[in-house]
Design a protein around this motif. Structure first.
Motif, short mmCIF file in Angstrom:
data_model
loop_
_atom_site.label_atom_id
_atom_site.label_comp_id
_atom_site.label_asym_id
_atom_site.label_seq_id
_atom_site.Cartn_x
_atom_site.Cartn_y
_atom_site.Cartn_z
N ALA A 11 -60.54 -80.94 32.92
CA ALA A 11 -60.55 -80.77 34.38
C ALA A 11 -60.28 -79.33 34.77
CB ALA A 11 -59.51 -81.71 35.01
N ASP A 12 -59.44 -78.66 33.98
CA ASP A 12 -59.10 -77.26 34.26
C ASP A 12 -60.17 -76.36 33.63
OD1 ASP A 12 -58.04 -74.73 34.54
OD2 ASP A 12 -56.00 -75.34 34.03
N GLN A 13 -60.96 -75.69 34.47
CA GLN A 13 -62.06 -74.86 33.99
C GLN A 13 -61.55 -73.66 33.19
OE1 GLN A 13 -65.10 -75.80 34.18
NE2 GLN A 13 -65.94 -74.01 33.11
N SER A 14 -60.38 -73.14 33.57
CA SER A 14 -59.84 -71.97 32.86
C SER A 14 -59.49 -72.35 31.43
CB SER A 14 -58.62 -71.42 33.58
OG SER A 14 -57.57 -72.39 33.62
N MET A 15 -58.99 -73.56 31.22
CA MET A 15 -58.67 -74.02 29.87
C MET A 15 -59.94 -74.16 29.05
SD MET A 15 -55.67 -76.84 30.54
CE MET A 15 -55.56 -77.18 28.79
N GLN A 75 -62.63 -72.44 29.43
CA GLN A 75 -63.10 -71.09 29.12
C GLN A 75 -62.31 -70.46 27.98
OE1 GLN A 75 -62.81 -69.13 32.90
NE2 GLN A 75 -64.76 -69.97 33.67
N ARG A 76 -61.02 -70.80 27.92
CA ARG A 76 -60.18 -70.23 26.87
C ARG A 76 -60.60 -70.73 25.48
NH1 ARG A 76 -55.86 -70.41 30.71
NH2 ARG A 76 -55.16 -72.47 30.01
N LEU A 77 -61.20 -71.91 25.42
CA LEU A 77 -61.67 -72.41 24.13
C LEU A 77 -62.75 -71.51 23.53
CD1 LEU A 77 -61.94 -76.30 24.51
CD2 LEU A 77 -60.24 -74.98 23.24
N SER A 78 -63.47 -70.80 24.40
CA SER A 78 -64.58 -69.96 23.93
C SER A 78 -64.13 -68.56 23.58
CB SER A 78 -65.68 -69.90 25.01
OG SER A 78 -66.19 -71.20 25.26
N LEU A 79 -62.85 -68.22 23.84
CA LEU A 79 -62.37 -66.88 23.52
C LEU A 79 -62.32 -66.67 22.00
CD1 LEU A 79 -59.43 -66.52 26.08
CD2 LEU A 79 -61.72 -65.50 26.21
N PRO A 80 -62.62 -65.46 21.52
CA PRO A 80 -62.60 -65.19 20.07
C PRO A 80 -61.22 -65.44 19.48
CG PRO A 80 -63.68 -63.41 21.27
CD PRO A 80 -63.04 -64.28 22.30
N LEU A 81 -61.19 -65.87 18.24
CA LEU A 81 -59.93 -66.14 17.53
C LEU A 81 -59.60 -65.01 16.58
CD1 LEU A 81 -60.31 -69.93 16.64
CD2 LEU A 81 -58.77 -68.94 18.33
N GLN A 82 -58.34 -64.87 16.30
CA GLN A 82 -57.86 -63.89 15.33
C GLN A 82 -57.51 -64.62 14.04
OE1 GLN A 82 -57.64 -60.47 15.75
NE2 GLN A 82 -57.21 -60.43 13.55
N PHE A 83 -58.17 -64.25 12.94
CA PHE A 83 -57.93 -64.89 11.66
C PHE A 83 -57.11 -63.97 10.76
CE2 PHE A 83 -61.83 -66.79 13.25
CZ PHE A 83 -61.67 -68.14 12.98
N ASN A 84 -56.18 -64.57 10.05
CA ASN A 84 -55.46 -63.85 9.00
C ASN A 84 -56.26 -63.91 7.70
OD1 ASN A 84 -53.31 -63.39 10.79
ND2 ASN A 84 -52.35 -65.33 10.23
N ASN A 85 -55.87 -63.09 6.76
CA ASN A 85 -56.52 -63.08 5.46
C ASN A 85 -55.50 -63.44 4.38
OD1 ASN A 85 -58.38 -62.57 3.33
ND2 ASN A 85 -59.38 -61.03 4.63
#
Length: 778
Positions: free
Chosen positions: A238-242, A244-254
């Protein structure tokens, strides 16, 4: 032309062959016993701190990161995303999605078009678990049969859980638990939706979508965005901002970013056989890191003194759980042999063992905390112990001798110990002594042997744990371990109280760091300045510090009090204070057989009438060797000449108090350069019968020559002790076989709880009068 609507002969043959190929193995597998899902499943070893943070993740035996996790500990979002992406019909099919297989077979085999995936999660698990080659038609059919086989014997949840534990996630990372720890630094149960979506798309193409490379991370992100679209269609927000946040790039560790805290501690766990699976340890990660920084800073500030390496062990006294373990200042520094573990290395403890000789002497009735000991040159065969400062201070009470670490009194006490002696007591405490007692001799108390920091901490913890020796605890949840009583609770407490009086080191830096927290502590310096030690108890902590060099090289600055002492208190200042634990540690429990009375300050014994000054002191009734001091005596002095009179005849004479020490102590004071005021010579020759004006005590009860019979009841086992005394007497002390029973006023009755045997009863008044009597009790 070939009619594409009809199947050719060869196509029918393919179908028939497939049916036969599929049916026979299927029948065999259905009749086969239940397989083991995790046979040959080698796990990595994952070590977590007490707070649940990852300390280290070590490779499995086959050099892969792999960690088993139950389905209940996998984030629901990850389960949903994987099913959405890989197998939407998972809970509705029987291991094979017939519609998907039909489409794939028609498109890839019958029509000869592009191959389509039709593998269910059950089929993927079959391929991974049974190591099938599915690049051929035969391999595909074999995969299908094994999928049915798994479905025949396992529930859907079992299969889904196994899939998550076998699935490839790029490189040598297998299983979602290891992938979650490596890529996101957290357990699979704590994954966010965005992180769950990312992990869900990797197994389909782990080589091209591995975030271990830049190209793989880009491919992974494209696949994840497609899954985000499917996710939002299936689970709209229901929350459009949430959304949109799913599509933000992720930071991966190595893999290189994996935590590698407390490596010496982890290595010890592996030595103990804790090498596969999860291990939740007692180590406090924040405390560990603070101590590591504190040690690094201390060594940096004192580099001009040649300090390059240190080891630290911190234990929670009440549970014996290890809180911090620093084997060396820098695990990766080869110049200091950083991978050597100083906590387990055997080193000379110097004077750090002295408290336990004093504890045994207290327990065996050799001393009490204020007993006078002689710090004078003494020979034991060919052994001539010397003090660290090469000086002798003469008479010194036991507490001062301990906290000032005088060698000669400690050797004297070790020589007096019996049943057990110090050697056998250390053996009981599991200290590794590889030679016979004769090899060590009386140098044992001075550090003439080797033990580890771990052993030392276990010994010191006894002082705060009622004399009970316990094993170290490594796990977050301590296991019940048997304790071994090696000291009496009274001796343990008194030793702790003596060490508490050890003054703290003061430096400009420590002025701000040291608070008022009470600490019982001791230092040690090994022969030739190779090891500097400091061990302390404060609140619920036992902390040990060592400075030195693993190659055994000498450094004149490696002195326990000057080198290790300041570091000990700097690190103690980093720990949270527990005032209640501090009070409990240094307060004598009512259950202890201890009494505190006034003792003559000079002699450390019960004060007589002329003792000028007293101080409170502890003793163990019935154990401590304590008697009335006769050091201070009143001597009649002629008023006009200042010479000594034979009898007190006022007003011609007046009484003056002088100290009459035993000859050996008087000589000790003289050798130490301490001048005693001696009484003046007699003015006249005195007769042989000259005595001080006092009447000797006379014991009235029990009566001599009688045998006392004890009754069955407690009140029938009490024996009344009564005596008559000189009128000037104000205080009397009763003893049974040198066991102190108590103090009383003249005319007061003291009751002794009798026991069978033959005893010597003795009463001493504060004027030095003594009466003795043999007592027979049945």
């Amino acid at each position: 032309m070939i009619d594409k609507r009809r199947l050719s002969v060869w196509q029918w043959r393919v179908l028939a062959a497939a049916g036969v190929f599929l049916l026979l193995p299927l029948l065999m597998l259905i009749l086969s016993p239940k397989p083991t899902l995790y046979s040959g499943y080698q796990q990595s070893s994952a070590y977590f701190s007490a707070e649940g943070e990852l300390l280290s993740l070590r490779l499995a035996g086959d050099q892969r990161y792999r960690l088993r996790v139950p389905l209940a500990d996998i984030a629901p979002a990850l389960q949903k995303a994987t099913l959405l992406y890989e197998d939407r019909q998972f809970y509705r099919h029987f291991g094979v999605d017939l519609s998907a297989v039909g489409r794939a077979f028609w498109q890839g085999v019958i029509k000869g078009g592009r191959r389509q995936g039709a593998s269910t999660l059950s089929m993927q698990l079959a391929r991974l678990h049974f190591k099938l080659n599915t690049s051929t038609m035969g391999g595909k059919l074999q995969q299908l049969v094994y999928a049915l086989y798994l479905e025949r014997h396992f529930s859907k949840d079992d299969i889904l859980e196994a899939y998550f534990n076998y699935a490839p996630y790029g490189g040598n990372i297998e299983g979602v638990a290891a992938a979650s720890l490596i890529y996101f630094g957290k357990e699979a149960s704590r994954l966010t939706v965005a992180e769950a979506l990312a992990l869900s798309v990797i197994p389909q193409n782990p080589n091209q979508r591995s975030p271990l490379s830049t190209a793989g991370e880009q491919q992974l992100e494209l696949a994840r965005q497609r899954l985000v679209t499917l996710w939002l269609q299936q689970y709209p927000l229901a929350d459009q901002s949430m959304a949109q946040r799913l599509s933000l790039p992720l930071q991966f560790n190595n893999r290189a970013d994996l935590a590698y805290d407390a490596p010496h501690f982890i290595n010890q766990l592996q030595v103990q056989g804790l090498t596969e699976g999860r291990f939740y340890t007692s180590l406090q990660q924040k405390t560990q890191q603070q101590i590591q920084r504190g040690v690094a800073g201390y060594l940096r500030r004192n580099s001009d003194k040649g300090f390059t390496n240190a080891s630290v062990l911190l234990v929670k006294r009440s549970t014996m759980q290890i809180q911090a373990w620093l084997g060396s200042a820098d695990f990766y520094n080869t110049a200091i042999s950083g991978q050597v573990d100083g906590v387990t290395a055997l080193r000379s403890p110097g004077s750090a063992l002295k408290p336990f000789v004093y504890a045994l002497a207290l327990q065996q009735g050799v001393i009490h905390p204020q007993s006078l000991l002689n710090d004078l040159p003494r020979r034991y065969g060919s052994f001539n112990p010397e003090n660290f400062d090469r000086r002798f201070v003469g008479p010194v009470n036991a507490t001062e001798a301990l906290i000032k670490s005088r060698n000669v009194p400690a050797v004297q006490l070790q020589a007096s110990l019996t049943k057990p002696d110090f050697y056998h007591w250390l053996k009981q405490a599991q200290v590794p002594l590889q030679y016979k007692p004769e090899h060590y001799g009386l140098a044992l108390v001075l550090g003439g042997m080797e033990l580890s920091m771990q052993h030392l901490v276990q010994l010191y913890a006894m002082l705060g744990n009622g004399g009970n020796w316990q094993t170290m605890q490594w796990q977050a949840q301590p296991v019940t371990a048997a304790t071994q009583a090696l000291l009496s609770p009274e001796a343990a407490f008194l030793t702790l109280d003596m060490l508490r009086q050890h003054t703290k080191p003061q430096t400009a830096l420590l002025t701000e760091l040291i608070d008022t927290a009470p600490v019982a502590w001791k230092t040690g310096t090994s022969y030739a300045f190779r090891d500097a030690w400091a061990i302390g108890l404060s609140g619920d902590y036992v902390l040990a510090v060592w400075l030195g060099n693993f190659d055994g090289s000498s450094n004149p600055n490696l002195v326990g009090r000057a080198a290790a002492g300041p570091l000990l208190f700097e690190l103690l200042a980093l720990l949270p204070r527990d005032v209640a634990a501090e009070k409990q540690l240094f307060t004598a429990d009512n259950s202890l057989n201890l009494k505190q009375i006034a003792l003559c300050s000079r002699s450390g014994e019960l004060p007589n009438k002329y003792c000028p000054q007293t101080q409170p002191g502890w003793f163990i009734p019935g154990v401590s060797p304590i008697s009335v001091s006769n050091v201070h005596r009143a001597v009649p002095i002629y008023v006009d000449t200042g010479l000594r009179a034979c009898r007190h005849s006022p007003p011609q004479t007046e009484l003056k108090v002088f100290e009459f020490w035993p000859s050996d102590i008087a000589e000790a004071y003289q050798q130490a350069g301490i001048l005693l005021t001696l009484p003046p010579p007699y003015q006249d020759a005195c007769g042989s019968g000259v005595l001080l004006s006092q009447q000797a005590p006379q014991i009235r009860s029990p009566q001599p020559g009688l045998t006392y019979q004890l009754g069955k009841h407690a009140d029938q086992q009490k024996i009344a002790l009564q005596a008559s005394f000189d009128g000037a007497v104000t205080q009397v002390h009763w003893f049974i076989d040198n066991r102190y029973l108590g103090v009383a006023a003249p005319g007061e009755t003291v009751f002794w709880h009798g026991e069978a045997g033959e005893f010597q009863l003795r009463v001493v008044d504060d004027l030095g009068g003594v009466a003795t009597q043999r007592l027979q009790v049945q």
